[in-house]
Design a protein around this motif. Structure first.
Motif, short mmCIF file in Angstrom:
data_model
loop_
_atom_site.label_atom_id
_atom_site.label_comp_id
_atom_site.label_asym_id
_atom_site.label_seq_id
_atom_site.Cartn_x
_atom_site.Cartn_y
_atom_site.Cartn_z
N MET A 32 26.44 37.62 31.52
CA MET A 32 25.20 37.74 32.30
C MET A 32 23.99 37.17 31.56
O MET A 32 22.95 36.97 32.15
CB MET A 32 24.96 39.20 32.70
N LYS A 33 24.15 36.94 30.25
CA LYS A 33 23.05 36.32 29.51
C LYS A 33 22.97 34.82 29.79
O LYS A 33 21.98 34.17 29.46
CB LYS A 33 23.25 36.52 28.01
N THR A 34 24.03 34.27 30.37
CA THR A 34 24.05 32.83 30.63
C THR A 34 23.41 32.54 31.99
O THR A 34 23.11 33.47 32.75
CB THR A 34 25.49 32.29 30.65
N GLU A 35 23.25 31.27 32.26
CA GLU A 35 22.68 30.90 33.55
C GLU A 35 23.77 30.50 34.54
O GLU A 35 23.52 29.78 35.50
CB GLU A 35 21.67 29.77 33.36
N ALA A 36 25.00 31.00 34.28
CA ALA A 36 26.13 30.68 35.17
C ALA A 36 26.12 31.63 36.38
O ALA A 36 25.50 32.70 36.34
CB ALA A 36 27.43 30.83 34.40
N ASP A 37 26.80 31.22 37.46
CA ASP A 37 27.04 32.13 38.59
C ASP A 37 28.36 32.86 38.29
O ASP A 37 29.39 32.21 38.08
CB ASP A 37 27.19 31.34 39.90
N ILE A 38 28.31 34.18 38.31
CA ILE A 38 29.48 34.95 37.89
C ILE A 38 30.11 35.64 39.11
O ILE A 38 29.42 36.34 39.86
CB ILE A 38 29.08 35.99 36.83
N VAL A 39 31.38 35.42 39.26
CA VAL A 39 32.11 36.03 40.38
C VAL A 39 33.17 36.96 39.81
O VAL A 39 33.98 36.56 38.99
CB VAL A 39 32.80 34.94 41.25
N VAL A 40 33.14 38.22 40.26
CA VAL A 40 34.08 39.22 39.75
C VAL A 40 35.03 39.64 40.87
O VAL A 40 34.59 39.98 41.98
CB VAL A 40 33.31 40.46 39.22
N TYR A 41 36.34 39.62 40.57
CA TYR A 41 37.35 40.09 41.51
C TYR A 41 37.83 41.43 41.00
O TYR A 41 38.38 41.52 39.91
CB TYR A 41 38.51 39.10 41.60
N ALA A 42 37.60 42.50 41.77
CA ALA A 42 38.03 43.85 41.37
C ALA A 42 38.10 44.74 42.60
O ALA A 42 37.14 44.82 43.36
CB ALA A 42 37.05 44.43 40.36
N SER A 43 39.27 45.38 42.79
CA SER A 43 39.38 46.23 43.99
C SER A 43 38.70 47.57 43.80
O SER A 43 38.23 48.18 44.75
CB SER A 43 40.86 46.41 44.37
N ASP A 44 38.61 48.01 42.53
CA ASP A 44 38.01 49.34 42.32
C ASP A 44 37.12 49.30 41.06
O ASP A 44 37.46 49.88 40.03
CB ASP A 44 39.15 50.36 42.16
N PRO A 45 35.99 48.58 41.14
CA PRO A 45 35.17 48.39 39.92
C PRO A 45 34.42 49.65 39.52
O PRO A 45 34.07 50.47 40.37
CB PRO A 45 34.19 47.29 40.34
N PRO A 62 35.46 42.55 46.39
CA PRO A 62 36.10 43.86 46.14
C PRO A 62 37.60 43.87 46.48
O PRO A 62 38.06 44.67 47.28
CB PRO A 62 35.31 44.81 47.05
N ARG A 63 38.30 42.98 45.87
CA ARG A 63 39.77 42.94 46.05
C ARG A 63 40.34 42.16 44.87
O ARG A 63 39.59 41.53 44.10
CB ARG A 63 40.14 42.28 47.36
N ALA A 64 41.68 42.17 44.77
CA ALA A 64 42.34 41.44 43.68
C ALA A 64 42.24 39.94 43.93
O ALA A 64 42.11 39.50 45.08
CB ALA A 64 43.80 41.87 43.58
N LEU A 65 42.29 39.21 42.84
CA LEU A 65 42.24 37.74 42.94
C LEU A 65 43.50 37.22 43.63
O LEU A 65 44.60 37.71 43.37
CB LEU A 65 42.14 37.15 41.52
#
Ligand code: SAH
Length: 464
Positions: A32-45, A62-65
């Motif tokens: 999150m310190k970077t200027e990238a767009d971050i995409v997280v795949y997680a069904s139960d974060p 909100p699901r598995a990759l």
């Protein structure tokens, strides 16, 4: 080197991560310190991840990759904390041609993330290829301590100046400028914020441009006999701008106080019969400071051209191609004669006056002794305290009148000035009695005018 360290450009690029627990949180904090767009795949974060998603810091799916999710991501992190799931998700990424890192699995990872000391835009990456994580942490801790937290700010401000610094010649002058900024000027103002750093850079650049165009210079300045009011205006100006002041023993402290507060003061005092600074050493001091680009004031008592060993210092400057000027001063004879109300020359009495030094007086030609022994002859003897008996003997031997007036002025122009009126015959005794401790000038052939001679010390000060 099995791993080659590079800095990857991630601004506006996508980085994907699979996982919703602690391992994912740890990676995301860094990402999150970077200027990238971050995409997280997680069904139960976990809550942290949900919060970041809610605040728009990451995108949460909100699901598995699944196959087909990835295409032009630059990096993929498998942070599932489950060997099988990591294998599944990393295969999807690999199939999509995305570089893969599997948390805590060096073997199957295509890249690894180093330990980072972050002073953005200054970052230090530390990697041990998994060999010694403890060592990496120790190095990181050490650097964290050593690098100021404001280093990043200094670097950001410095970056905006790179164009302006092109005003300096390429190479050494620019390197010197940046070294000055990061190691001297910057640390001085870093806690005051960006605006202060900006101003400091402006000022520093001005100084460097100026210093670069101005070679050093030496002003040989007469400091006069002691009273600061007897300084010339030129001497005063020279002291106002001097970077370095190299002064003699006889220069009064009141005069040194007139030097710039930032000036470096160097005592090159020579005590006539005691410890002294060798002349070559003084020459070296003068030339070295000038060659460093400084404005040097070589401050000599009285007038620099009178018994001041000026020529040796001028020759040293000539040899080193250092430019100089000579600023005349009031010599001790002028100040001393003023205090006894006499002239150095007088119609009908003497049409010439001699300035002698008592130091070399035994080398004085016999012819001159004969001239000096004539009625009306006047001589001003510098450094003559020890030579009194010798002078007396020579003059009497060459026919001088025993009653020839001799006047000694100690500390001429200073608050502790003393005038001793004597004659050739009583000179050694009078001097012994007076027990002089300050610099003294001896006049052969002059007697103090009565008014000047009878003034008490107090009255003389009042008049001065
Ligand atoms: N360049 C100096 C002289 C340096 S030689 C000048 O022009 O005055 C040092 C000698 O100068 C001393 O030994 C002393 O004889 C004389 N001198 C310097 N300052 C003096 C002062 N304030 N009063 C009397 N003599 C002084």
């Amino acid at each position: 080197m099995k791993h080659y360290p590079v800095y990857l450009s991630v601004k506006g690029q996508r980085i994907a991560l699979s996982g919703g627990d602690e391992a994912a949180v740890a990676k995301l904090r860094l990402l999150m310190k970077t200027e990238a767009d971050i995409v997280v795949y997680a069904s139960d974060p976990v809550a942290d991840i949900q919060n970041w998603a809610a605040r728009g810091k990451i995108s949460l799916i909100p699901r598995a990759l699944e196959a087909g999710d990835l295409s032009d991501e630059v990096l993929f992190y498998a942070a599932d904390e489950d060997e099988e799931e990591d294998a599944r998700t990393s295969n999807i990424a690999r199939d999509a041609g995305v570089l893969v890192n599997i948390v805590d699995n060096l073997e199957d990872s295509q890249f690894i993330t180093p330990a980072i000391v972050d002073r953005d835009p200054v970052t230090v990456a530390i990697g041990t290829e998994g060999a010694a994580p403890v060592l990496a942490r120790a190095i990181k801790a050490d650097l964290e301590e050593r690098l100021s937290p404001n280093l990043g700010m200094l670097a950001r401000v410095g970056k905006t100046f790179r164009k302006a610094v092109e005003a300096l010649p390429f190479g050494r002058p620019r390197r010197d400028f940046w070294a000055d900024y990061y190691f001297k000027a910057g640390p001085r103002v870093e806690t005051k914020g960006e605006v202060a750093a900006q101003q400091e850079l402006d000022e520093l650049l001005f100084q460097h441009i100026y210093a670069d165009k101005q070679p050093g210079h030496v002003a040989f300045v007469g400091a006069g006999p002691g009273d600061p009011e007897l300084l010339t205006l030129k001497a005063r100006k020279a002291l106002d701008v001097a970077d370095v002041v190299i002064y003699d023993r006889l220069v009064a402290p009141e005069i040194l106080e007139l030097a710039r507060r930032e000036a470096k003061l160097i005592d090159a005092g020579k005590t006539p019969y005691g410890q002294h600074t060798p002349q070559e050493h003084i020459n070296g001091l003068i030339v070295d400071h000038a060659l460093q680009g400084h404005l040097v004031v070589r401050l000599k008592s009285g007038d620099p051209t009178v018994f001041g060993r000026l020529d040796e210092e001028l020759e040293a400057c000539d040899e080193a191609h250092v430019a100089y000027t000579v600023v005349p001063g009031i010599t001790a004879a002028s100040a001393a004669v003023a205090s006894v109300g006499q002239s150095l020359t007088k119609r009908g009495r003497n049409t010439s006056v001699r300035f002698l030094t008592g130091h070399a007086i035994d080398g004085f030609a016999d012819h001159d002794w004969r001239e000096l022994a004539q009625p009306g002859a006047v001589a001003a003897i510098y450094m003559g305290k020890k030579a009194a008996r010798f002078i007396q003997g020579r003059l009497i031997m060459h026919g001088a009148d025993h009653a020839t007036p001799v006047t000694v002025v100690e500390n001429a122009s200073r608050a502790d000035q003393r005038v001793i009126a004597s004659t050739l015959s009583s000179l050694p005794q009078d001097l012994a009695e007076a027990d002089l401790t300050g610099p003294a000038l001896t006049f052969v052939g002059l007697t103090p005018r009565r008014a000047a001679a009878t003034l008490t010390k107090f009255q003389q000060q009042e008049l001065a």
